[in-house]
Design an enzyme around this catalytic site. Sequence first.
Site, PDB file in Angstrom:
ATOM      1  N   ASP A 143      -9.797  -5.610   8.061  1.00 24.06           N
ATOM      2  CA  ASP A 143      -9.060  -4.734   7.389  1.00 24.06           C
ATOM      3  C   ASP A 143      -9.664  -3.790   5.802  1.00 24.06           C
ATOM      4  O   ASP A 143      -9.951  -3.001   6.275  1.00 24.06           O
ATOM      5  CB  ASP A 143      -7.327  -5.672   6.984  1.00 24.06           C
ATOM      6  CG  ASP A 143      -6.784  -4.185   6.540  1.00 24.06           C
ATOM      7  OD1 ASP A 143      -6.166  -4.421   7.011  1.00 24.06           O
ATOM      8  OD2 ASP A 143      -6.486  -4.440   5.158  1.00 24.06           O
ATOM      9  N   ILE A 178       1.041  -1.674  -0.056  1.00 27.66           N
ATOM     10  CA  ILE A 178       0.372  -0.070   0.205  1.00 27.66           C
ATOM     11  C   ILE A 178       0.584   1.241  -0.065  1.00 27.66           C
ATOM     12  O   ILE A 178       0.500   2.268  -0.401  1.00 27.66           O
ATOM     13  CB  ILE A 178      -0.840   0.222   0.941  1.00 27.66           C
ATOM     14  CG1 ILE A 178      -1.762  -0.908   1.015  1.00 27.66           C
ATOM     15  CG2 ILE A 178      -1.607   1.420   1.322  1.00 27.66           C
ATOM     16  CD1 ILE A 178      -2.901  -0.776  -0.167  1.00 27.66           C
ATOM     17  N   LYS A 209      -4.975   3.478   8.489  1.00 26.71           N
ATOM     18  CA  LYS A 209      -6.465   2.534   8.629  1.00 26.71           C
ATOM     19  C   LYS A 209      -5.515   0.593   8.879  1.00 26.71           C
ATOM     20  O   LYS A 209      -4.837   0.334   7.737  1.00 26.71           O
ATOM     21  CB  LYS A 209      -7.766   2.518   7.665  1.00 26.71           C
ATOM     22  CG  LYS A 209      -7.658   2.431   6.664  1.00 26.71           C
ATOM     23  CD  LYS A 209      -8.305   1.225   6.727  1.00 26.71           C
ATOM     24  CE  LYS A 209      -7.656   0.496   5.058  1.00 26.71           C
ATOM     25  NZ  LYS A 209      -7.933  -1.565   4.989  1.00 26.71           N
TER      26      LYS A 209
END
Length: 309
Positions: A169, A15, A91
């Site tokens: 997630d 990511i 997050k």
Amino acid sequence: MSDLLRIAIVGFGEIARRQHVPAIAKTSGAALVAVADPAQTPPGLPHFRDLQELLRDGPEIDAVALCTPPQIRHAQAAAALAAGKHVLLEKPPGATVAELSPLIAAAHQAGRTLFATWHSRYAPAVGPARKLLAGRTINKVTIIWKEDVRVWHPGQAWIFEAGGFGVFDPGINALSILTEILPRPLLVRSAMLDFPSNREAPIAAELELTDESGLPIRAEFDFRQTGPQTWDILCETDAGPVTLSKGGRQLRDGSMLVVDAADEEYPALYRRFVALTSDGKSDVDLVPLQLVADSFMLGRRRLVEAFED
């Protein structure tokens, strides 16, 4: 402090490489100046094995973007704030709800920004969906959020460890959108959590939620989806269906396509981060994390076949 927000990424996984690096490059007033990761060595940037080495030996930085697994993020955020750095939390913002309160207090005491990011809220159709729904009566909501963990988290065993969230997630992305577009606070009523026999976090989940008006909300999360990925929220209203799809990039009002835009979530997120640091403010919304915690508290556990990456 420089007028340019000098950012270091801590944790340089998929990511970080795919989303954070290009987003920072697109953000006026921000620059990526270093990376800390024990294994990944990005070309053309100063590299350090961990946050401690970065803070001790690295270039001047103003902020860190923590893209590490949630189980270790609290200690890193506390260290960065103590060193006088702004902190952006990928997050989910932490492995528990309670660990965020001390960080909020530390950021306030240090006069620094703490930004708990919910990137899916910045998807281009989310704001228009909220405005569209504001003038309607919502009768029912269905969430189908299914993706292939081998594509999005290849070889990342931490996601199935305790505190790694498993299917929550990605599922928390749907909850972050839901809490943004609906007008009332949400409650978890029940949850069925599917745990692989060899893992400590769920690979699938079915949730029943509601609000104070009794709105029925059903969510299905699954990490075993192959082929096309599904990230849809369907709201049945008194004026017909409103559908958010593609993770919040597409919005339909009945059969009419209202929004169909490219993914610009992370650039918008970093523009928000720059603005927060400029204004001396923090932004830490814990509601999506609380809903996940409540799902674990209420959830019935069902064992399913072992998962091997």
